[in-house]
Motif scaffolding. Structure first.
Motif, short mmCIF file in Angstrom:
data_model
loop_
_atom_site.label_atom_id
_atom_site.label_comp_id
_atom_site.label_asym_id
_atom_site.label_seq_id
_atom_site.Cartn_x
_atom_site.Cartn_y
_atom_site.Cartn_z
N ALA A 75 0.82 -1.22 0.00
CA ALA A 75 0.00 0.00 0.00
C ALA A 75 0.84 1.26 0.00
CB ALA A 75 -0.93 0.00 1.22
N GLU A 76 2.14 1.13 0.26
CA GLU A 76 3.02 2.30 0.27
C GLU A 76 3.34 2.81 -1.13
OE1 GLU A 76 5.53 1.33 4.38
OE2 GLU A 76 6.42 0.96 2.41
N LEU A 77 3.03 2.02 -2.15
CA LEU A 77 3.33 2.41 -3.52
C LEU A 77 2.42 3.55 -3.97
CD1 LEU A 77 3.83 -1.09 -5.20
CD2 LEU A 77 5.59 0.48 -4.37
N THR A 78 3.02 4.50 -4.67
CA THR A 78 2.26 5.66 -5.16
C THR A 78 2.94 6.20 -6.41
OG1 THR A 78 1.52 7.90 -4.64
CG2 THR A 78 3.58 7.19 -3.65
N LEU A 79 2.18 6.92 -7.20
CA LEU A 79 2.72 7.54 -8.41
C LEU A 79 2.96 9.04 -8.22
CD1 LEU A 79 0.50 5.80 -11.13
CD2 LEU A 79 2.85 5.23 -10.46
N ALA A 80 3.04 9.47 -6.97
CA ALA A 80 3.20 10.90 -6.68
C ALA A 80 4.51 11.44 -7.23
CB ALA A 80 3.11 11.14 -5.17
N ASN A 81 5.58 10.65 -7.14
CA ASN A 81 6.88 11.13 -7.64
C ASN A 81 6.82 11.40 -9.15
OD1 ASN A 81 7.97 10.90 -5.08
ND2 ASN A 81 8.80 8.84 -5.44
N TYR A 82 6.17 10.51 -9.88
CA TYR A 82 6.05 10.69 -11.33
C TYR A 82 5.16 11.89 -11.66
CZ TYR A 82 8.23 6.12 -11.88
OH TYR A 82 9.11 5.07 -11.85
N ALA A 83 4.09 12.05 -10.90
CA ALA A 83 3.20 13.19 -11.14
C ALA A 83 3.92 14.51 -10.88
CB ALA A 83 1.96 13.08 -10.25
N ASN A 84 4.71 14.56 -9.81
CA ASN A 84 5.45 15.79 -9.50
C ASN A 84 6.50 16.08 -10.56
OD1 ASN A 84 3.99 16.07 -7.11
ND2 ASN A 84 5.50 14.95 -5.89
N LEU A 85 7.15 15.04 -11.05
CA LEU A 85 8.19 15.24 -12.07
C LEU A 85 7.58 15.73 -13.38
CD1 LEU A 85 11.22 15.00 -12.66
CD2 LEU A 85 10.79 12.66 -13.44
N LEU A 86 6.46 15.14 -13.79
CA LEU A 86 5.81 15.57 -15.02
C LEU A 86 5.28 16.99 -14.90
CD1 LEU A 86 3.84 12.32 -15.97
CD2 LEU A 86 5.90 13.22 -17.06
N ALA A 87 4.84 17.36 -13.72
CA ALA A 87 4.33 18.72 -13.51
C ALA A 87 5.44 19.77 -13.54
CB ALA A 87 3.59 18.80 -12.18
N SER A 88 6.67 19.33 -13.38
CA SER A 88 7.79 20.28 -13.36
C SER A 88 8.29 20.64 -14.75
CB SER A 88 8.95 19.68 -12.55
OG SER A 88 9.51 18.56 -13.22
N GLY A 89 7.67 20.12 -15.80
CA GLY A 89 8.09 20.42 -17.17
C GLY A 89 8.92 19.32 -17.80
N PHE A 90 8.84 18.12 -17.25
CA PHE A 90 9.64 17.00 -17.77
C PHE A 90 9.23 16.64 -19.19
CE2 PHE A 90 10.57 12.51 -18.37
CZ PHE A 90 11.88 12.43 -17.94
N THR A 91 7.96 16.77 -19.51
CA THR A 91 7.48 16.39 -20.85
C THR A 91 8.16 17.21 -21.94
OG1 THR A 91 5.32 15.81 -19.90
CG2 THR A 91 5.44 16.11 -22.29
N ALA A 92 8.30 18.51 -21.71
CA ALA A 92 8.97 19.37 -22.70
C ALA A 92 10.43 18.96 -22.88
CB ALA A 92 8.86 20.83 -22.28
N SER A 93 11.09 18.66 -21.77
CA SER A 93 12.49 18.24 -21.88
C SER A 93 12.61 16.88 -22.56
CB SER A 93 13.13 18.20 -20.48
OG SER A 93 12.53 17.19 -19.67
N PHE A 94 11.60 16.02 -22.38
CA PHE A 94 11.60 14.73 -23.07
C PHE A 94 11.59 14.93 -24.59
CE2 PHE A 94 9.19 11.39 -25.22
CZ PHE A 94 9.87 10.25 -24.82
N TRP A 95 10.72 15.79 -25.07
CA TRP A 95 10.66 16.03 -26.52
C TRP A 95 11.90 16.76 -27.01
CZ3 TRP A 95 7.82 12.96 -29.01
CH2 TRP A 95 6.60 12.52 -28.51
N ASN A 96 12.51 17.58 -26.17
CA ASN A 96 13.78 18.19 -26.56
C ASN A 96 14.86 17.13 -26.73
OD1 ASN A 96 12.78 20.82 -26.50
ND2 ASN A 96 13.36 21.16 -24.37
N THR A 97 14.84 16.14 -25.85
CA THR A 97 15.80 15.04 -25.97
C THR A 97 15.59 14.28 -27.26
OG1 THR A 97 15.84 14.82 -23.55
CG2 THR A 97 16.72 12.99 -24.83
N VAL A 98 14.33 14.02 -27.61
CA VAL A 98 14.02 13.34 -28.87
C VAL A 98 14.49 14.19 -30.06
CG1 VAL A 98 12.16 12.51 -30.36
CG2 VAL A 98 12.06 12.09 -27.89
N ALA A 99 14.25 15.50 -29.99
CA ALA A 99 14.64 16.40 -31.09
C ALA A 99 16.16 16.48 -31.25
CB ALA A 99 14.07 17.79 -30.85
N ILE A 100 16.89 16.18 -30.19
CA ILE A 100 18.36 16.19 -30.27
C ILE A 100 18.88 14.82 -30.71
CG2 ILE A 100 20.47 16.32 -28.89
CD1 ILE A 100 19.06 18.45 -27.17
#
Length: 298
Positions: A75-100
């Motif tokens: 029950a200690e498992l949670t997706l909060a870390n992933y949600a916080n990381l995505l909210a910090s702008g990780f998605t934009a940096s992901f596509w920048n990595t793909v574009a590079i």
């Protein structure tokens, strides 16, 4: 009186002498060997499993308990870390990595394959000297070029942009790529190329129809390595990419806290960045294995 030589067992038929490991494998049996290999593979994956569990637990829980307690406290498992990381702008940096990464890999493979074919099968003045220069560039460290190229980029207006990062990775990826593919292309039977030339095929047709298809294993292996090198790079990103064009590695570095644990950021970011390389590897693993084995068997 004629002397008779005693031939060791196994050599009279021309069979190679078998090693101790081969005898052990025969005694254990194929099924047992496969079971041992599976167990070793699972043992090798234990740290990765631990990192995955850590990425799905809060910082407080990770600080207080070991990751293996998840089996008794799921029950200690949670997706909060992933949600916080995505909210910090990780998605934009992901596509920048793909574009590079994608343009860099395509450019390195395309340019290196053509150059390697020229060095392997085309006669032109200074060919050997030019190839020695390419080999010599392999020992040039990236660090000594950072300041001069940064100054050059600033002068032409591409410093901090994605094209600037792509050009840098392409330039420093070409020497190894040319060296690798040239050594592979040299092993292609010359009779195939001579037959194509006798049929009137120009050099570009020979490259596209004969050399490139035969070189797919080596090209795929090079593509995987080049993709991973650029995908995981942080040094070039820190120097040449600004905030708007930063890839995942630089974004994760910018999210690090100066004091305190950063395991929630690093673990979740690591698994999000693993998705594309894993898909790429499993998609091209057949060519990758062929490329690794190329030249070992004639």
């Amino acid at each position: 009186m004629t002397a008779t030589a005693t031939v060791p067992s196994g050599l009279e038929t021309g069979a190679p002498r078998r090693g101790v490991l081969s005898k052990i494998v025969d005694r254990i049996g194929g099924g047992a060997v496969q079971l041992i290999m599976v167990l070793l593979g699972l043992f090798w994956l234990v740290p990765t499993l631990g990192l995955l569990v850590v990425s799905m637990r809060t910082t407080q829980v990770n600080t207080a308990e070991g990751w293996w307690t998840v089996f008794t406290k799921p029950a200690e498992l949670t997706l909060a870390n992933y949600a916080n990381l995505l909210a910090s702008g990780f998605t934009a940096s992901f596509w920048n990595t793909v574009a590079i990464t994608v343009p860099t890999t395509i450019l390195v493979i395309g340019i290196a394959a053509m150059a390697a074919y020229a060095f392997a099968w085309m006669e032109f003045p200074g060919r050997d000297g030019a190839f020695l220069v390419v080999v010599g560039l392999l020992i040039v460290p990236i660090q000594i070029a950072l300041i001069p190229i940064a100054s050059f980029y600033g002068g032409i207006g591409i410093f901090g942009s994605i094209p600037g990062v792509v050009l840098f990775h392409t330039a420093f990826g070409l020497p190894f790529a040319i060296f690798l593919l040239r050594n592979f292309f040299v092993g292609i039977p010359s009779s195939l190329l001579e037959a194509a030339r006798m049929d009137g095929a120009p050099e570009w047709k020979i490259f596209v129809s004969v050399v490139f298809p035969l070189g797919k294993p080596a090209i795929a292996s090079l593509g995987i390595f080049q993709f991973l090198w650029v995908w995981n790079d942080m040094l070039i990103a820190l120097v040449f990419a600004d905030t708007d064009n930063q890839p995942m590695t630089k974004h994760l570095q910018s999210q690090m806290r100066q004091f305190g644990s950063n395991i929630d950021i690093l673990s979740s970011g690591a698994f999000l960045s693993l998705i594309v390389p894993l898909v790429l590897f499993f998609a091209f693993q057949r060519y990758f294995v062929q490329g690794m084995m190329a030249g070992s068997v004639k």
